[in-house]
Design an enzyme around this catalytic site. Structure first.
Site, PDB file in Angstrom:
ATOM      1  N   CYS A 253      -2.084  -2.172   7.830  1.00 33.20           N
ATOM      2  CA  CYS A 253      -2.036  -3.133   6.722  1.00 33.20           C
ATOM      3  C   CYS A 253      -0.749  -3.952   6.671  1.00 33.20           C
ATOM      4  CB  CYS A 253      -2.275  -2.414   5.404  1.00 33.20           C
ATOM      5  SG  CYS A 253      -3.948  -1.727   5.305  1.00 33.20           S
TER       6      CYS A 253
ATOM      7  N   ASP B 103       0.785  -1.238   0.000  1.00 38.65           N
ATOM      8  CA  ASP B 103       0.000   0.000   0.000  1.00 38.65           C
ATOM      9  C   ASP B 103       0.820   1.293   0.000  1.00 38.65           C
ATOM     10  OD1 ASP B 103      -1.863  -1.992   0.245  1.00 38.65           O
ATOM     11  OD2 ASP B 103      -2.693  -1.305   2.136  1.00 38.65           O
TER      12      ASP B 103
ATOM     13  N   LYS C  85      -6.989  -4.831  -3.040  1.00 33.48           N
ATOM     14  CA  LYS C  85      -7.751  -5.342  -1.894  1.00 33.48           C
ATOM     15  C   LYS C  85      -8.766  -4.301  -1.452  1.00 33.48           C
ATOM     16  CE  LYS C  85      -4.142  -3.979   1.388  1.00 33.48           C
ATOM     17  NZ  LYS C  85      -4.845  -3.011   2.197  1.00 33.48           N
TER      18      LYS C  85
END
Length: 182
Positions: A137, A12, A98
């Site tokens: 995350c 990310d 995701k």
């Protein structure tokens, strides 16, 4: 660790999680030199490079106006969802999206993406992991990698936490779960 069974997993590293983004992680861009160095090393070694990303719908369940904990971020096809321009992501890097459903959230790069079966199919057993944010995350991704039976190595200088005061506890938790912190 052999080159053929190792991969670099970038979690990310997107505009909305970097300075100026809607959910900026403090000092996020400071990981870019480390990330780019690891990308170069992985490329030279012929290792797979995988980049996960939040790829949320406009009305995503994790957003505050839907009762979630976060402001709107990483909305599909927006500048905020784009990978940070300072990251030297190769064109052949595998991209994993995701959190794509309206009503389900996903923190881990493994959550609802079938990344584990993809890695198994390619003989990957060791993951070197960096990205944002350590306490959200990245943490979830490392824990899921371990649960799926992968060797997980988290490069500490290649991650930052939303709450920097939580970083030491997260590193300890991940180490206790079986991850290598380098």
């Amino acid at each position: 660790m052999s080159d053929t069974n190792s991969a670099l997993l970038l979690v990310d590293i997107q505009n909305d999680f970097c300075e100026g983004g809607s959910l900026a992680v403090p000092d996020a861009s400071k990981i870019l030199p480390v990330v780019n160095s690891l990308i170069g090393e992985a490329s030279e070694a012929g290792q797979m490079i995988i980049a996960s990303r939040d790829w949320h719908t406009v009305d995503h369940a994790s957003f505050e106006d839907r009762g979630g904990p976060w402001p709107p971020h990483c909305i599909q096809d927006t500048e905020g969802a784009a990978f940070h321009a300072g990251m030297q992501l190769p064109d052949d890097a595998v991209r994993v999206s995701k959190g794509t459903g309206f009503d389900t959230d996903a923190y881990s790069a493994f959550d609802g993406t079938q990344l584990d079966t993809f890695l198994d199919r390619h003989g990957i057993r060791h993951l070197r992991i960096v990205g944002l944010a350590l306490d959200v995350c990245v943490r979830a991704t490392v824990l899921d990698a371990l649960k799926c039976g992968f060797d997980a190595e988290l490069v500490a200088s290649g991650t930052r936490a939303v709450k920097q005061e939580s970083a030491t506890d997260v590193f300890e938790e991940l180490r206790a779960a079986g991850a290598t912190i380098s």
